[in-house]
Motif scaffolding. Structure first.
Motif, PDB file in Angstrom:
ATOM      1  N   UNK A 130      -0.552  -8.060  -0.506  1.00  0.00           N
ATOM      2  CA  UNK A 130       0.518  -7.119  -0.157  1.00  0.00           C
ATOM      3  C   UNK A 130       0.456  -6.756   1.313  1.00  0.00           C
ATOM      4  N   UNK A 131      -0.753  -6.515   1.777  1.00  0.00           N
ATOM      5  CA  UNK A 131      -0.922  -6.144   3.187  1.00  0.00           C
ATOM      6  C   UNK A 131      -0.461  -7.283   4.112  1.00  0.00           C
ATOM      7  N   UNK A 132      -0.783  -8.508   3.727  1.00  0.00           N
ATOM      8  CA  UNK A 132      -0.379  -9.659   4.550  1.00  0.00           C
ATOM      9  C   UNK A 132       1.137  -9.814   4.579  1.00  0.00           C
ATOM     10  N   UNK A 133       1.768  -9.587   3.385  1.00  0.00           N
ATOM     11  CA  UNK A 133       3.232  -9.709   3.318  1.00  0.00           C
ATOM     12  C   UNK A 133       3.880  -8.652   4.186  1.00  0.00           C
ATOM     13  N   UNK A 134       3.356  -7.441   4.137  1.00  0.00           N
ATOM     14  CA  UNK A 134       3.925  -6.386   4.983  1.00  0.00           C
ATOM     15  C   UNK A 134       3.763  -6.727   6.456  1.00  0.00           C
ATOM     16  N   UNK A 135       2.605  -7.248   6.765  1.00  0.00           N
ATOM     17  CA  UNK A 135       2.370  -7.615   8.180  1.00  0.00           C
ATOM     18  C   UNK A 135       3.330  -8.739   8.618  1.00  0.00           C
ATOM     19  N   UNK A 136       3.564  -9.718   7.737  1.00  0.00           N
ATOM     20  CA  UNK A 136       4.463 -10.816   8.053  1.00  0.00           C
ATOM     21  C   UNK A 136       5.885 -10.313   8.207  1.00  0.00           C
ATOM     22  N   UNK A 137       6.298  -9.411   7.326  1.00  0.00           N
ATOM     23  CA  UNK A 137       7.646  -8.846   7.409  1.00  0.00           C
ATOM     24  C   UNK A 137       7.819  -8.093   8.704  1.00  0.00           C
ATOM     25  N   UNK A 138       6.829  -7.358   9.089  1.00  0.00           N
ATOM     26  CA  UNK A 138       6.892  -6.597  10.343  1.00  0.00           C
ATOM     27  C   UNK A 138       7.015  -7.548  11.534  1.00  0.00           C
TER      28      UNK A 138
END
Length: 278
Positions: A245-253
């Motif tokens: 989840x953290x990686x996906x949020x970082x990628x989205x950002x």
């Protein structure tokens, strides 16, 4: 010859001693009889104190003097001194040598015993009096009264004994009942304590009879175990869901930042055409 003389001398000495003894006894008896006679004279004059003194002197002079003991006992009897009278009359009956004296002594002994409420003993005294003079109707009449009195006393004694036994049985039964009541009270106390313990136990149990706290603790532990079981178990070399989840949020950002930059470049390179209104 010398031996025969010794025997004769001894025999004469014994005879002389016997005669002297008999003379002393006769003198004592005569002296005692004189005191008895003087006592009788004083008793007839109602001077009983002086009479008693003479009777005592008669007995002192001759211990076996029947008249002195009998008259002294009779004097005590008239004065109401029954114990002393009984002693002296018993002494007279023992020392009497003829039936008439024995009869009179035992008759008066029976009268004293009747006054002392000793009816059974009086019966025996009157019987002894009749053995020495069976024709005395007064003694026979007194014997009948003594027998009736003795029977009444025996019945009363048996009744008292029965009452005492009944009372003892009642007391024993009462003690047993008290003991039972005491044991019953102890049982009630123990029952109350048991009920209280049971109530305390029920407060700590649920509907199934299991301790509430233990069950709750066991339930909580079970829920925690279920939650732990429901959580995805992280395998070695794999990312956890949170890490993903953290990686996906970082990628989205990061993607948003790149898109913003591209949009900015587009806006910068486009020429704006202005239309004038003439």
């Amino acid at each position: 010859m010398k031996y025969l003389f010794t025997i004769i001398l001894t025999f004469v000495t014994i005879v002389s001693f016997s005669q002297e003894k008999e003379e002393q006894e006769l003198l004592a008896m005569q002296k005692a009889n004189d005191y008895v006679y003087q006592g009788n004279e004083k008793a007839n004059s109602e001077d009983y104190i002086a009479a008693e003194m003479d009777y005592r002197k008669a007995i002192s002079s001759q211990e076996t003097n029947v008249a002195g003991a009998y008259n002294l006992g009779t004097s005590y009897y008239k004065k109401g001194n029954l114990d002393e009278a009984l002693y002296r009359l018993t002494q007279a009956a023992k020392n009497a040598t003829n039936k008439e004296n024995k009869h009179k002594a035992y008759h008066n002994i029976g009268n004293i015993l009747m006054q002392n409420k000793k009816c059974k003993e009086a019966v025996e005294a009157y019987k002894n009096a009749l053995r020495n003079n069976p024709s005395d109707e007064e003694t026979r009449y007194n014997l009948g009264l003594a027998k009736e009195c003795a029977e009444q006393q025996e019945d009363q004694q048996n009744q008292n004994q029965d009452q005492n036994e009944d009372q003892e049985n009642k007391d024993e039964n009462k003690d047993q009942e008290d003991q039972k009541d005491k044991e019953g009270d102890n049982k009630e106390d123990n029952k109350d304590e048991g009920d209280q313990d049971k109530k305390d136990g029920e407060d700590q149990e649920d509907d199934k009879g299991e301790p509430k706290d233990d069950k709750q603790d066991q339930g909580k532990e079970g829920d925690n175990e279920k939650k732990e079981q429901q959580k995805p178990q992280q395998q070695p070399g794999q990312l956890s869901p949170q890490q993903i989840k953290n990686l996906l949020e970082a990628m989205n950002n990061q993607e948003e930042k790149v898109q913003e930059k591209i949009n900015a470049e587009k806006q910068k390179g486009v020429k704006v055409q202005t239309d004038k209104d003439w």
